[in-house]
Design a protein around this motif. Structure first.
Motif, PDB file in Angstrom:
ATOM      1  N   LEU A 390       8.762  -7.930   3.360  1.00  0.00           N
ATOM      2  CA  LEU A 390       9.757  -7.237   2.531  1.00  0.00           C
ATOM      3  C   LEU A 390       9.149  -6.815   1.205  1.00  0.00           C
ATOM      4  O   LEU A 390       9.360  -5.664   0.722  1.00  0.00           O
ATOM      5  N   LEU A 391       8.363  -7.709   0.612  1.00  0.00           N
ATOM      6  CA  LEU A 391       7.731  -7.379  -0.663  1.00  0.00           C
ATOM      7  C   LEU A 391       6.753  -6.218  -0.499  1.00  0.00           C
ATOM      8  O   LEU A 391       6.678  -5.314  -1.344  1.00  0.00           O
ATOM      9  N   ALA A 392       6.006  -6.257   0.609  1.00  0.00           N
ATOM     10  CA  ALA A 392       5.043  -5.185   0.849  1.00  0.00           C
ATOM     11  C   ALA A 392       5.758  -3.845   1.019  1.00  0.00           C
ATOM     12  O   ALA A 392       5.294  -2.799   0.527  1.00  0.00           O
ATOM     13  N   VAL A 393       6.921  -3.849   1.678  1.00  0.00           N
ATOM     14  CA  VAL A 393       7.685  -2.610   1.892  1.00  0.00           C
ATOM     15  C   VAL A 393       8.192  -2.074   0.557  1.00  0.00           C
ATOM     16  O   VAL A 393       8.090  -0.871   0.238  1.00  0.00           O
ATOM     17  N   LEU A 394       8.765  -3.002  -0.251  1.00  0.00           N
ATOM     18  CA  LEU A 394       9.305  -2.577  -1.533  1.00  0.00           C
ATOM     19  C   LEU A 394       8.199  -2.021  -2.441  1.00  0.00           C
ATOM     20  O   LEU A 394       8.361  -0.965  -3.113  1.00  0.00           O
ATOM     21  N   LEU A 395       7.088  -2.729  -2.478  1.00  0.00           N
ATOM     22  CA  LEU A 395       5.982  -2.258  -3.305  1.00  0.00           C
ATOM     23  C   LEU A 395       5.414  -0.952  -2.788  1.00  0.00           C
ATOM     24  O   LEU A 395       4.986  -0.073  -3.568  1.00  0.00           O
ATOM     25  N   GLY A 396       5.428  -0.768  -1.516  1.00  0.00           N
ATOM     26  CA  GLY A 396       4.943   0.475  -0.942  1.00  0.00           C
ATOM     27  C   GLY A 396       5.843   1.643  -1.318  1.00  0.00           C
ATOM     28  O   GLY A 396       5.363   2.745  -1.639  1.00  0.00           O
ATOM     29  N   ILE A 397       7.172   1.406  -1.262  1.00  0.00           N
ATOM     30  CA  ILE A 397       8.118   2.467  -1.642  1.00  0.00           C
ATOM     31  C   ILE A 397       7.933   2.820  -3.114  1.00  0.00           C
ATOM     32  O   ILE A 397       7.935   4.012  -3.512  1.00  0.00           O
ATOM     33  N   THR A 415      -1.310   2.597  -9.403  1.00  0.00           N
ATOM     34  CA  THR A 415      -2.415   1.948  -8.682  1.00  0.00           C
ATOM     35  C   THR A 415      -2.117   0.465  -8.461  1.00  0.00           C
ATOM     36  O   THR A 415      -2.351  -0.105  -7.371  1.00  0.00           O
ATOM     37  N   VAL A 416      -1.583  -0.186  -9.500  1.00  0.00           N
ATOM     38  CA  VAL A 416      -1.262  -1.628  -9.393  1.00  0.00           C
ATOM     39  C   VAL A 416      -0.232  -1.876  -8.299  1.00  0.00           C
ATOM     40  O   VAL A 416      -0.339  -2.810  -7.486  1.00  0.00           O
ATOM     41  N   LEU A 417       0.797  -1.003  -8.288  1.00  0.00           N
ATOM     42  CA  LEU A 417       1.840  -1.168  -7.263  1.00  0.00           C
ATOM     43  C   LEU A 417       1.251  -0.991  -5.869  1.00  0.00           C
ATOM     44  O   LEU A 417       1.611  -1.727  -4.910  1.00  0.00           O
ATOM     45  N   GLY A 418       0.342  -0.060  -5.714  1.00  0.00           N
ATOM     46  CA  GLY A 418      -0.273   0.164  -4.403  1.00  0.00           C
ATOM     47  C   GLY A 418      -1.090  -1.047  -3.958  1.00  0.00           C
ATOM     48  O   GLY A 418      -1.045  -1.469  -2.793  1.00  0.00           O
ATOM     49  N   VAL A 419      -1.856  -1.611  -4.923  1.00  0.00           N
ATOM     50  CA  VAL A 419      -2.680  -2.800  -4.593  1.00  0.00           C
ATOM     51  C   VAL A 419      -1.792  -3.974  -4.215  1.00  0.00           C
ATOM     52  O   VAL A 419      -2.047  -4.710  -3.244  1.00  0.00           O
ATOM     53  N   LEU A 420      -0.726  -4.191  -4.980  1.00  0.00           N
ATOM     54  CA  LEU A 420       0.189  -5.312  -4.673  1.00  0.00           C
ATOM     55  C   LEU A 420       0.851  -5.139  -3.314  1.00  0.00           C
ATOM     56  O   LEU A 420       1.070  -6.121  -2.586  1.00  0.00           O
ATOM     57  N   ALA A 421       1.163  -3.869  -2.960  1.00  0.00           N
ATOM     58  CA  ALA A 421       1.774  -3.625  -1.645  1.00  0.00           C
ATOM     59  C   ALA A 421       0.807  -4.000  -0.537  1.00  0.00           C
ATOM     60  O   ALA A 421       1.200  -4.603   0.482  1.00  0.00           O
ATOM     61  N   VAL A 422      -0.480  -3.656  -0.724  1.00  0.00           N
ATOM     62  CA  VAL A 422      -1.483  -4.008   0.292  1.00  0.00           C
ATOM     63  C   VAL A 422      -1.656  -5.522   0.378  1.00  0.00           C
ATOM     64  O   VAL A 422      -1.742  -6.096   1.469  1.00  0.00           O
ATOM     65  N   VAL A 423      -1.705  -6.191  -0.788  1.00  0.00           N
ATOM     66  CA  VAL A 423      -1.851  -7.663  -0.804  1.00  0.00           C
ATOM     67  C   VAL A 423      -0.683  -8.327  -0.093  1.00  0.00           C
ATOM     68  O   VAL A 423      -0.853  -9.283   0.696  1.00  0.00           O
ATOM     69  N   ALA A 425       1.204  -7.070   2.260  1.00  0.00           N
ATOM     70  CA  ALA A 425       1.100  -6.802   3.695  1.00  0.00           C
ATOM     71  C   ALA A 425       0.058  -7.703   4.342  1.00  0.00           C
ATOM     72  O   ALA A 425       0.271  -8.254   5.440  1.00  0.00           O
ATOM     73  N   VAL A 426      -1.086  -7.862   3.625  1.00  0.00           N
ATOM     74  CA  VAL A 426      -2.138  -8.750   4.169  1.00  0.00           C
ATOM     75  C   VAL A 426      -1.634 -10.187   4.227  1.00  0.00           C
ATOM     76  O   VAL A 426      -1.882 -10.925   5.192  1.00  0.00           O
ATOM     77  N   ALA A 427      -0.892 -10.598   3.174  1.00  0.00           N
ATOM     78  CA  ALA A 427      -0.346 -11.959   3.147  1.00  0.00           C
ATOM     79  C   ALA A 427       0.615 -12.182   4.315  1.00  0.00           C
ATOM     80  O   ALA A 427       0.610 -13.230   4.970  1.00  0.00           O
ATOM     81  N   ALA A 428       1.439 -11.161   4.565  1.00  0.00           N
ATOM     82  CA  ALA A 428       2.385 -11.274   5.699  1.00  0.00           C
ATOM     83  C   ALA A 428       1.620 -11.421   7.012  1.00  0.00           C
ATOM     84  O   ALA A 428       1.985 -12.213   7.886  1.00  0.00           O
ATOM     85  N   LEU A 429       0.532 -10.636   7.147  1.00  0.00           N
ATOM     86  CA  LEU A 429      -0.269 -10.702   8.371  1.00  0.00           C
ATOM     87  C   LEU A 429      -0.929 -12.079   8.518  1.00  0.00           C
ATOM     88  O   LEU A 429      -0.951 -12.665   9.610  1.00  0.00           O
ATOM     89  N   VAL A 430      -1.480 -12.604   7.401  1.00  0.00           N
ATOM     90  CA  VAL A 430      -2.138 -13.912   7.447  1.00  0.00           C
ATOM     91  C   VAL A 430      -1.145 -15.000   7.831  1.00  0.00           C
ATOM     92  O   VAL A 430      -1.433 -15.865   8.669  1.00  0.00           O
ATOM     93  N   VAL A 431       0.038 -14.966   7.188  1.00  0.00           N
ATOM     94  CA  VAL A 431       1.059 -15.982   7.519  1.00  0.00           C
ATOM     95  C   VAL A 431       1.443 -15.884   8.990  1.00  0.00           C
ATOM     96  O   VAL A 431       1.595 -16.901   9.672  1.00  0.00           O
ATOM     97  N   PHE A 432       1.565 -14.648   9.506  1.00  0.00           N
ATOM     98  CA  PHE A 432       1.926 -14.466  10.910  1.00  0.00           C
ATOM     99  C   PHE A 432       0.835 -15.024  11.838  1.00  0.00           C
ATOM    100  O   PHE A 432       1.131 -15.730  12.829  1.00  0.00           O
ATOM    101  N   LEU A 433      -0.434 -14.720  11.494  1.00  0.00           N
ATOM    102  CA  LEU A 433      -1.532 -15.204  12.334  1.00  0.00           C
ATOM    103  C   LEU A 433      -1.632 -16.723  12.303  1.00  0.00           C
ATOM    104  O   LEU A 433      -1.881 -17.380  13.323  1.00  0.00           O
TER     105      LEU A 433
END
Length: 526
Positions: A390-397, A415-423, A425-433
């Motif tokens: 959810l955080l990644a989606v909001l930051l991406g928007i 730029t900061v918002l874009g980096v945080l959105a990527v972080v 998303a990666v965090a969500a992926l890591v937690v899922f894995l």
């Protein structure tokens, strides 16, 4: 109780216990023979097997009773005057405990005398244990006399036939008794009594003629002692022979020992020495078979899949009855391969049936917990993963809006918002894995747990339904064999033998189970 009584008693009881343990597992014929031997020896023990039974047999007027009196050194047996006839058994025992034996033989109380008192001379000690019987005349017309003789013969250690120079060739003696007793020639001696009535020059010829008749009767090795109860010729020789006979194990003890040995040999034939069966090896093999029959690994795999996927309801099916029956059959074949048929039948009857084994397997497996729940951290990791997404989606928007100028934050914040959105998303992926890996590890542990618990349950079933009864039977099989071995004779059972050396005198060799010894008796001199 004497030494032979005690030894034979212990061997008899060992054989009795072995028979009781083995029971119907033995061949009917073997069981009958062993049971008969045990009962027979017990009866002999009740009579006392350490008595040395010597019976004087002979015809009317042979001087048998006079010989009895000379040996006993008493005037006790009937010596007739008008018609010298022995009608009843007379006994002289050099033992205080021969009453049971004499009762069984039917010797009347008033026709018994015991030479075991302090008043007896010291040289009577050499005859300790002797029971000397003066039997009824074999040529008597009384119908019960032959019955008495037949009853005595199986217990006789030495049968002394007393004959006289006038009737030694009597057909009634040879055809009625001597020819039928060829099997007892090793424990028979012939006393040619009244030798004092024969001219000195004819005595050797008379003795040789008696020997010839004995050879015709099949009694080649039976010695002949020339004697006279009137002049004491040969009496000391005969007493010396009795002393040597007493010194050895009695025929009754030897026969009892031989009978026990034969019975023990029969039992050993029914209980082979080695039963090559080890439960550990068999258990491992048959647990594998039952696991396949019950689909253990399949259920374990279903549990693992349910843990990984989060859904599913695995359960054990009824085990394949044919596989259970085959496993039981292999068990019986392996453990009973070296057993005799009776023991194999008993083994098959003592272990559980294939149906009972199958029921026990089903019940045991139903008691195993099939846990399909996920990891205990699953709710937390799910919330963390959803939050990060959810955080990644909001930051991406926000990044998109900032880049389009709709959200005036400047290039730096864009730029900061874009980096945080990527972080995020990666965090969500890591937690899922991480969560997925945890579920997989848990699924593997649960599957292995089901297999371990299932195999332990199956092993307990095999132990209870097949293993314990099998081990009990094999322990009893071993116990029967050990008892049978302990009932074996501790030495060769050699029957009493009396041989006369080819000399003019009466040099007599007596041997028995106690070992051989040469006794040079005084020569009979005219």
């Amino acid at each position: 109780m004497t030494s032979h009584d005690a030894t034979l008693g212990a061997r008899t009881e060992d054989l009795g216990r072995a028979l009781q343990i083995a029971g119907s597992r033995l061949d009917d014929t073997v069981f009958g023979k062993v049971a008969s031997s045990v009962a027979g020896v017990r009866e002999r023990l009740a009579l006392g097997v350490d008595h040395t039974v010597v019976a004087l047999a002979g015809g009317t007027g042979s001087g048998k009773s006079s010989t009895f009196n000379k040996i006993s050194r008493l005037t006790f047996a009937d010596v007739g005057v008008k018609r010298p006839t022995t009608a009843k058994v007379t006994a002289c025992s050099w033992s205080d405990d021969a009453a049971t034996l004499l009762d069984w033989l039917g010797v009347e109380r008033e026709r018994r005398i015991t030479r075991a008192g302090e008043l007896d001379s010291a040289d009577e000690a050499a005859l300790s244990g002797l029971v000397l019987l003066d039997l009824p005349d074999h040529d008597s017309v009384a119908p019960g006399h032959r019955e008495v003789v037949d009853k005595v013969l199986p217990l006789v250690d030495l049968l002394v036939w007393v004959v006289d120079p006038q009737k030694y060739a009597d057909d009634a003696l040879h055809t009625g008794y001597l020819r039928d007793s060829s099997g007892m020639r090793a424990s028979t001696v012939v006393v040619l009594n009244q030798i004092d009535t024969v001219p000195v020059g004819q005595r050797d010829n008379l003795v040789n003629d008696v020997k010839r008749l004995l050879r015709d009767d099949g009694l080649d090795d039976v010695p002949v002692i020339a004697a006279s109860s009137k002049t004491d010729i040969g009496i000391d020789d005969l007493r010396g022979l009795l002393e040597q006979t007493v010194a050895r194990r009695s025929v009754s003890a030897g026969r009892a020992a031989g009978e026990l040995d034969a019975a023990a040999t029969l039992l050993l034939g029914q209980t082979p020495a080695e039963v090559p069966w080890h439960i550990d090896t068999v258990l491992e093999r048959e647990v594998d078979a039952l696991a396949r029959a019950a689909g253990l690994e399949s259920v374990a795999a279903q549990v693992g899949a349910a843990v990984r996927n989060g859904y599913g309801s695995p359960e054990f099916r009824n085990p394949d009855p044919d596989s259970i029956a085959l496993s039981r059959s292999r068990w019986l074949t392996g453990s009973g391969e070296s057993l005799k048929p009776g023991w194999q039948r008993s083994l098959a009857e003592s272990v559980a049936s294939a149906r009972d084994v199958a029921s026990a397997v089903s019940a045991a497996l139903q008691g195993i917990t099939l846990d399909t729940r996920g990891p205990t951290t699953q709710p937390l990791t799910r919330r963390l993963a959803l939050g990060a997404v959810l955080l990644a989606v909001l930051l991406g928007i926000a990044t998109v809006l900032a880049s389009m100028g709709i959200l005036p934050v400047g290039d730096t914040w864009t730029t900061v918002l874009g980096v945080l959105a990527v972080v995020a998303a990666v965090a969500a992926l890591v937690v899922f894995l991480v969560a997925m890996q945890m579920r997989r590890a848990l699924a593997a542990r649960r599957a292995q747990g089901v297999i371990a618990s299932g195999r332990a349950a199956l092993e307990r079933v095999l132990q209870q339904t097949l293993g314990v009864p099998t081990q009990k039977l094999l322990d009893e099989h071993r116990a029967v064999r050990e008892l049978a071995q302990s009932a074996r004779d501790d030495g060769p059972s050699v029957p009493l033998r009396v041989e006369e050396n080819p000399t003019t005198g009466s040099q007599i060799r007596v041997s028995s189970t106690g070992g051989a010894r040469l006794t040079d008796l005084r020569s009979v001199r005219a």
